[in-house]
Design a protein around this motif. Structure first.
Motif, mmCIF file in Angstrom:
data_model
loop_
_atom_site.group_PDB
_atom_site.id
_atom_site.type_symbol
_atom_site.label_atom_id
_atom_site.label_comp_id
_atom_site.label_asym_id
_atom_site.label_seq_id
_atom_site.Cartn_x
_atom_site.Cartn_y
_atom_site.Cartn_z
ATOM 1 N N ASP A 11 0.973 -1.250 0.088
ATOM 2 C CA ASP A 11 0.016 0.222 0.105
ATOM 3 C C ASP A 11 1.007 1.128 -0.010
ATOM 4 O O ASP A 11 1.764 1.462 0.989
ATOM 5 C CB ASP A 11 -0.898 -0.128 1.262
ATOM 6 N N TYR A 36 -0.185 0.154 -5.027
ATOM 7 C CA TYR A 36 -1.252 0.374 -5.111
ATOM 8 C C TYR A 36 -1.705 1.419 -3.859
ATOM 9 O O TYR A 36 -0.956 1.617 -2.897
ATOM 10 C CB TYR A 36 -2.327 -0.625 -5.070
ATOM 11 N N ASN A 37 -2.783 2.057 -4.051
ATOM 12 C CA ASN A 37 -3.210 2.936 -2.660
ATOM 13 C C ASN A 37 -4.613 2.483 -2.639
ATOM 14 O O ASN A 37 -5.553 2.795 -3.304
ATOM 15 C CB ASN A 37 -3.166 4.265 -3.133
ATOM 16 N N GLY A 38 -4.765 1.783 -1.435
ATOM 17 C CA GLY A 38 -6.222 1.364 -0.898
ATOM 18 C C GLY A 38 -6.586 0.192 -1.894
ATOM 19 O O GLY A 38 -5.908 -0.713 -2.075
ATOM 20 N N THR A 45 4.400 -6.737 3.821
ATOM 21 C CA THR A 45 3.475 -5.821 4.513
ATOM 22 C C THR A 45 3.583 -5.878 5.805
ATOM 23 O O THR A 45 3.665 -7.130 6.435
ATOM 24 C CB THR A 45 1.852 -6.014 4.305
ATOM 25 N N TYR A 48 -4.648 -11.067 1.175
ATOM 26 C CA TYR A 48 -3.897 -10.189 0.541
ATOM 27 C C TYR A 48 -3.786 -10.812 -1.056
ATOM 28 O O TYR A 48 -3.816 -10.007 -2.023
ATOM 29 C CB TYR A 48 -2.457 -10.131 0.927
ATOM 30 N N CYS A 73 -1.901 4.025 7.863
ATOM 31 C CA CYS A 73 -1.952 3.205 6.972
ATOM 32 C C CYS A 73 -2.534 3.797 5.572
ATOM 33 O O CYS A 73 -3.489 4.482 5.566
ATOM 34 C CB CYS A 73 -2.977 1.883 7.252
ATOM 35 N N THR A 111 -4.139 4.912 2.398
ATOM 36 C CA THR A 111 -5.676 4.672 1.821
ATOM 37 C C THR A 111 -5.932 5.738 0.599
ATOM 38 O O THR A 111 -5.302 6.945 0.580
ATOM 39 C CB THR A 111 -6.477 4.816 2.883
#
Length: 246
Positions: free
Chosen positions: A34, A38-40, A65, A75, A133, A135
């Motif tokens: 993350d 990718y983002n969220g 992660t 995941y 985290c 997002t």
């Protein structure tokens, strides 16, 4: 390459001859997830091409992660939904035998109870030091490091041990499974204090991407210095392949 120092588009530093030699040794890329690929729930558009370019160059990769709130299967399913096929052997998470970790269901009474047990000197572990985290939603997701800071404020006690990144043992599974030395791994992530710090602790190549949490202001203020700073994984891939294919 025309000289010892060459600038690559998207790379926030010149490339020294020493760094070129280190990049030539890379056989495996360990990827934070993350904020890095990718983002969220939104896959960065350059991620598929980056992963494909690594495969074509014979460079293997894996995913790491610090968030143990989901199982490896979860995941893998998340990646699959975004069009990134992966197998369990490519996924690594921090150990799940912990007291404090990322917890989206945390409520006040549980936090108070946890603080009380910590004050009673029970063994106290944290899965990771991450403050938030990443997002793609309009919300700040409080992560393990922030929860531990709250407990520290109430009990004046830090965790006895912080598992996961930046603990260099997080890379042990990759080293063993891939039969690699630490200098043959590039750890790529969007956080200086976990991803890059773990790489430096393990004597691996530490690559910071600016697609997630860290900014150049963070770079300037931090004592943790990445070996490479890139706009995103695609730009790092261009540098890595340019050096290895020279």
């Amino acid at each position: 390459m025309q000289s010892e120092n060459k600038s690559y588009e998207g790379i926030i530093s010149n490339v020294s001859s020493e760094l070129i030699e280190r990049l030539k040794k890379i056989k495996h890329v360990a990827l934070d997830m993350d904020g890095t690929i990718y983002n969220g729930s939104t896959l960065f558009p350059y991620t598929p091409g980056f992963l494909e370019s690594l495969k074509n160059a014979g460079i293997s990769y894996s995913f790491l992660t610090n968030n143990p709130s989901k199982g490896i299967g979860d995941y893998l399913q998340h990646l699959e939904k975004m069009g990134i096929p992966a197998v369990a052997e490519e996924m690594y998470t921090s150990p799940d035998a912990v007291v404090v970790g990322f917890d989206s269901t945390l409520i006040y009474s549980r936090l108070c109870r946890a603080a009380w047990w910590v004050s009673q000197q029970l063994p106290y572990m944290a899965t990771n030091p991450d403050w938030v985290c990443p997002t793609d939603q309009p919300v700040i997701l409080i992560d393990c490091g922030a929860i531990c800071a709250c407990i520290e404020g109430a009990t004046k006690r830090l965790p006895d041990i912080v598992l996961g990144k930046p603990d260099p043992r997080m890379l042990d599974g990759i080293l063993h499974r891939q039969g690699l030395q630490t200098e043959e791994i590039a750890m790529v992530g969007d956080r200086l204090y976990t991803d890059v710090k773990m790489a430096l602790n393990a004597n691996a190549l530490g690559v910071l991407v600016l697609s997630g949490e860290a900014t150049m202001d963070d770079v300037a203020a931090s004592d943790v210095k990445a070996d490479v700073i890139a706009e995103n994984v695609a730009k790092f891939g261009e540098l890595l392949l340019a050096v290895q294919q020279k």
